[in-house]
Design a protein around this motif. Structure first.
Motif, PDB file in Angstrom:
ATOM      1  N   PHE A 170       8.084   0.140 -31.388  1.00 11.93           N
ATOM      2  CA  PHE A 170       8.112   1.531 -31.845  1.00 11.93           C
ATOM      3  C   PHE A 170       7.849   1.575 -33.340  1.00 11.93           C
ATOM      4  CE2 PHE A 170      10.484   5.216 -33.568  1.00 11.93           C
ATOM      5  CZ  PHE A 170       9.742   6.223 -32.941  1.00 11.93           C
ATOM      6  N   LEU A 171       6.890   2.415 -33.735  1.00 12.85           N
ATOM      7  CA  LEU A 171       6.574   2.580 -35.144  1.00 12.85           C
ATOM      8  C   LEU A 171       7.145   3.907 -35.652  1.00 12.85           C
ATOM      9  CD1 LEU A 171       2.853   1.333 -35.260  1.00 12.85           C
ATOM     10  CD2 LEU A 171       4.975   0.025 -35.559  1.00 12.85           C
ATOM     11  N   GLY A 172       7.619   3.913 -36.872  1.00  7.89           N
ATOM     12  CA  GLY A 172       8.275   5.086 -37.428  1.00  7.89           C
ATOM     13  C   GLY A 172       7.351   6.178 -37.910  1.00  7.89           C
ATOM     14  N   ASP A 173       6.064   6.046 -37.652  1.00  3.91           N
ATOM     15  CA  ASP A 173       5.087   7.077 -38.000  1.00  3.91           C
ATOM     16  C   ASP A 173       3.921   6.945 -37.033  1.00  3.91           C
ATOM     17  OD1 ASP A 173       3.840   9.181 -39.303  1.00  3.91           O
ATOM     18  OD2 ASP A 173       4.046   8.311 -41.302  1.00  3.91           O
ATOM     19  N   CYS A 174       2.960   7.849 -37.136  1.00  7.65           N
ATOM     20  CA  CYS A 174       1.812   7.782 -36.224  1.00  7.65           C
ATOM     21  C   CYS A 174       0.496   7.557 -36.957  1.00  7.65           C
ATOM     22  CB  CYS A 174       1.738   9.047 -35.365  1.00  7.65           C
ATOM     23  SG  CYS A 174       1.574  10.580 -36.314  1.00  7.65           S
ATOM     24  N   VAL A 175       0.504   7.666 -38.269  1.00  6.41           N
ATOM     25  CA  VAL A 175      -0.693   7.434 -39.087  1.00  6.41           C
ATOM     26  C   VAL A 175      -0.268   6.802 -40.412  1.00  6.41           C
ATOM     27  CG1 VAL A 175      -2.091   9.333 -38.137  1.00  6.41           C
ATOM     28  CG2 VAL A 175      -0.535   9.772 -40.062  1.00  6.41           C
ATOM     29  N   GLY A 176      -1.263   6.386 -41.192  1.00  3.76           N
ATOM     30  CA  GLY A 176      -0.963   5.844 -42.507  1.00  3.76           C
ATOM     31  C   GLY A 176      -1.159   4.342 -42.587  1.00  3.76           C
ATOM     32  N   PRO A 177      -1.162   3.794 -43.779  1.00  5.06           N
ATOM     33  CA  PRO A 177      -1.418   2.372 -44.006  1.00  5.06           C
ATOM     34  C   PRO A 177      -0.538   1.418 -43.208  1.00  5.06           C
ATOM     35  CG  PRO A 177      -1.482   3.570 -46.073  1.00  5.06           C
ATOM     36  CD  PRO A 177      -0.963   4.526 -45.052  1.00  5.06           C
ATOM     37  N   GLU A 178       0.770   1.694 -43.143  1.00  5.35           N
ATOM     38  CA  GLU A 178       1.680   0.800 -42.425  1.00  5.35           C
ATOM     39  C   GLU A 178       1.384   0.791 -40.931  1.00  5.35           C
ATOM     40  OE1 GLU A 178       5.766   1.485 -43.302  1.00  5.35           O
ATOM     41  OE2 GLU A 178       5.518   1.227 -45.462  1.00  5.35           O
ATOM     42  N   VAL A 179       1.105   1.948 -40.376  1.00  9.37           N
ATOM     43  CA  VAL A 179       0.781   2.045 -38.955  1.00  9.37           C
ATOM     44  C   VAL A 179      -0.555   1.365 -38.683  1.00  9.37           C
ATOM     45  CG1 VAL A 179       0.248   3.631 -37.058  1.00  9.37           C
ATOM     46  CG2 VAL A 179       2.105   4.158 -38.646  1.00  9.37           C
ATOM     47  N   GLU A 180      -1.521   1.597 -39.533  1.00  9.62           N
ATOM     48  CA  GLU A 180      -2.833   0.971 -39.379  1.00  9.62           C
ATOM     49  C   GLU A 180      -2.720  -0.548 -39.420  1.00  9.62           C
ATOM     50  OE1 GLU A 180      -5.264   2.658 -42.444  1.00  9.62           O
ATOM     51  OE2 GLU A 180      -4.924   4.707 -41.747  1.00  9.62           O
ATOM     52  N   ALA A 181      -1.891  -1.069 -40.323  1.00  8.58           N
ATOM     53  CA  ALA A 181      -1.705  -2.512 -40.435  1.00  8.58           C
ATOM     54  C   ALA A 181      -1.044  -3.081 -39.183  1.00  8.58           C
ATOM     55  CB  ALA A 181      -0.859  -2.832 -41.667  1.00  8.58           C
ATOM     56  N   ALA A 182      -0.067  -2.351 -38.635  1.00 11.43           N
ATOM     57  CA  ALA A 182       0.646  -2.807 -37.441  1.00 11.43           C
ATOM     58  C   ALA A 182      -0.261  -2.839 -36.213  1.00 11.43           C
ATOM     59  CB  ALA A 182       1.842  -1.905 -37.174  1.00 11.43           C
ATOM     60  N   CYS A 183      -1.262  -1.966 -36.202  1.00 11.54           N
ATOM     61  CA  CYS A 183      -2.163  -1.868 -35.043  1.00 11.54           C
ATOM     62  C   CYS A 183      -3.469  -2.648 -35.227  1.00 11.54           C
ATOM     63  CB  CYS A 183      -2.502  -0.403 -34.771  1.00 11.54           C
ATOM     64  SG  CYS A 183      -1.089   0.623 -34.300  1.00 11.54           S
ATOM     65  N   ALA A 184      -3.672  -3.209 -36.403  1.00 13.12           N
ATOM     66  CA  ALA A 184      -4.948  -3.850 -36.719  1.00 13.12           C
ATOM     67  C   ALA A 184      -5.220  -5.098 -35.887  1.00 13.12           C
ATOM     68  CB  ALA A 184      -4.999  -4.190 -38.204  1.00 13.12           C
ATOM     69  N   ASP A 185      -4.256  -5.986 -35.799  1.00 12.98           N
ATOM     70  CA  ASP A 185      -4.482  -7.248 -35.090  1.00 12.98           C
ATOM     71  C   ASP A 185      -3.200  -7.715 -34.398  1.00 12.98           C
ATOM     72  OD1 ASP A 185      -5.767  -9.526 -34.189  1.00 12.98           O
ATOM     73  OD2 ASP A 185      -5.407 -10.655 -36.050  1.00 12.98           O
ATOM     74  N   PRO A 186      -2.732  -6.942 -33.431  1.00 12.61           N
ATOM     75  CA  PRO A 186      -1.493  -7.301 -32.738  1.00 12.61           C
ATOM     76  C   PRO A 186      -1.717  -8.456 -31.762  1.00 12.61           C
ATOM     77  CG  PRO A 186      -2.462  -5.382 -31.718  1.00 12.61           C
ATOM     78  CD  PRO A 186      -3.302  -5.682 -32.924  1.00 12.61           C
ATOM     79  N   ALA A 187      -0.644  -9.059 -31.316  1.00 15.43           N
ATOM     80  CA  ALA A 187      -0.740 -10.130 -30.330  1.00 15.43           C
ATOM     81  C   ALA A 187      -1.288  -9.559 -29.023  1.00 15.43           C
ATOM     82  CB  ALA A 187       0.636 -10.748 -30.099  1.00 15.43           C
ATOM     83  N   PRO A 188      -2.055 -10.318 -28.265  1.00 10.75           N
ATOM     84  CA  PRO A 188      -2.606  -9.838 -26.985  1.00 10.75           C
ATOM     85  C   PRO A 188      -1.509  -9.294 -26.076  1.00 10.75           C
ATOM     86  CG  PRO A 188      -3.638 -11.896 -27.589  1.00 10.75           C
ATOM     87  CD  PRO A 188      -2.505 -11.692 -28.558  1.00 10.75           C
ATOM     88  N   GLY A 189      -1.761  -8.136 -25.504  1.00 13.78           N
ATOM     89  CA  GLY A 189      -0.808  -7.533 -24.579  1.00 13.78           C
ATOM     90  C   GLY A 189       0.274  -6.701 -25.233  1.00 13.78           C
ATOM     91  N   THR A 190       0.136  -6.451 -26.528  1.00 12.32           N
ATOM     92  CA  THR A 190       1.142  -5.667 -27.252  1.00 12.32           C
ATOM     93  C   THR A 190       1.109  -4.195 -26.839  1.00 12.32           C
ATOM     94  OG1 THR A 190       1.110  -7.098 -29.206  1.00 12.32           O
ATOM     95  CG2 THR A 190       1.867  -4.837 -29.536  1.00 12.32           C
ATOM     96  N   VAL A 191       2.277  -3.595 -26.651  1.00 14.49           N
ATOM     97  CA  VAL A 191       2.391  -2.166 -26.365  1.00 14.49           C
ATOM     98  C   VAL A 191       3.108  -1.522 -27.552  1.00 14.49           C
ATOM     99  CG1 VAL A 191       3.277  -0.378 -24.843  1.00 14.49           C
ATOM    100  CG2 VAL A 191       2.492  -2.546 -23.882  1.00 14.49           C
ATOM    101  N   ILE A 192       2.465  -0.515 -28.131  1.00 12.98           N
ATOM    102  CA  ILE A 192       2.995   0.165 -29.305  1.00 12.98           C
ATOM    103  C   ILE A 192       3.183   1.648 -29.001  1.00 12.98           C
ATOM    104  CG2 ILE A 192       2.475   0.865 -31.686  1.00 12.98           C
ATOM    105  CD1 ILE A 192       0.813  -1.740 -31.907  1.00 12.98           C
ATOM    106  N   LEU A 193       4.315   2.186 -29.380  1.00  9.98           N
ATOM    107  CA  LEU A 193       4.545   3.631 -29.264  1.00  9.98           C
ATOM    108  C   LEU A 193       4.673   4.199 -30.668  1.00  9.98           C
ATOM    109  CD1 LEU A 193       5.083   6.221 -27.641  1.00  9.98           C
ATOM    110  CD2 LEU A 193       7.514   5.605 -27.626  1.00  9.98           C
TER     111      LEU A 193
END
Length: 207
Positions: free
Chosen positions: A120-143
């Motif tokens: 779970f990410l504490g926001d839906c846009v922005g640099p921190e969210v973009e970084a978290a979604c940029a190269d996640p481990a295979p099979g990662t589920v993010i809300l």
């Protein structure tokens, strides 16, 4: 690549979602199960606008809408997607952060139902969210956190003083551009809000 759930002639929800790609002369529709999602980051606009307990909003009283999204999520994961980024609204925060409408409780329920840890990410846009979604481990589920915590999602809202506010065009463009950075493929699974031209519903930038 864009995806959405169409309204079939019967007026009932189709059990399968459709993927859509923009072409020069027409909008060609493909079933989501025909889309190659292997090693791709998939953004799914879901409808997790679930009912909450009036006394304790952290308690979800009905999980039907979460359950309805599970087949699509599981199918995409089973086909080897690198990540699934889920985005939704909850309630009517009107463009401001309202803690009782946080999607954090939904993340816990979703983890239980999927049998995997949901980040779970504490926001839906922005640099921190973009970084978290940029190269996640295979099979990662993010809300992501509630889209409507940002006035740029609906285009208008109400500030803390109760005054009506409207999103600036440049801010809306930036909001949509940030969403675009979160994935390679856009899928609209939010049947209940498919008629709304909100920022997360249009899949802007996904070709």
């Amino acid at each position: 690549l864009k995806a959405h759930r169409p309204i079939p002639a019967s007026g009932l929800c189709s059990p399968h979602q459709l993927a859509v790609t923009n072409c020069r002369m027409a909008l060609n529709k493909l079933r989501i199960d025909s889309v190659d999602v292997k090693d791709k980051r998939v953004f799914i606009r879901v409808d997790f606008n679930v009912p909450q307990d009036k006394k304790d909003p952290k308690i979800i009283t009905n999980t039907q809408r979460i359950d309805g999204a599970l087949p699509t999520i599981k199918s995409v994961l089973a086909k080897g997607a690198k990540s699934v980024v889920l985005a939704s609204h909850l309630g009517r925060p009107d463009g401001s952060v309202v803690e009782k409408y946080s999607l954090a409780p939904v993340a816990s329920i979703l983890s239980e139902k999927l049998g995997v840890s949901v980040k779970f990410l504490g926001d839906c846009v922005g640099p921190e969210v973009e970084a978290a979604c940029a190269d996640p481990a295979p099979g990662t589920v993010i809300l992501l956190e509630n889209l409507r915590f940002h006035v740029e999602e609906e285009g208008k809202g109400v500030d803390a003083a109760g005054n009506k506010i409207k999103a600036e065009k440049e801010a809306v463009t930036a909001f949509r551009a940030s969403i675009r950075k979160l994935a390679d493929i856009y899928c609209n699974d939010a049947f209940g809000t498919a008629h709304r031209a909100h920022s997360s519903m249009v899949g802007e930038g996904f070709d």
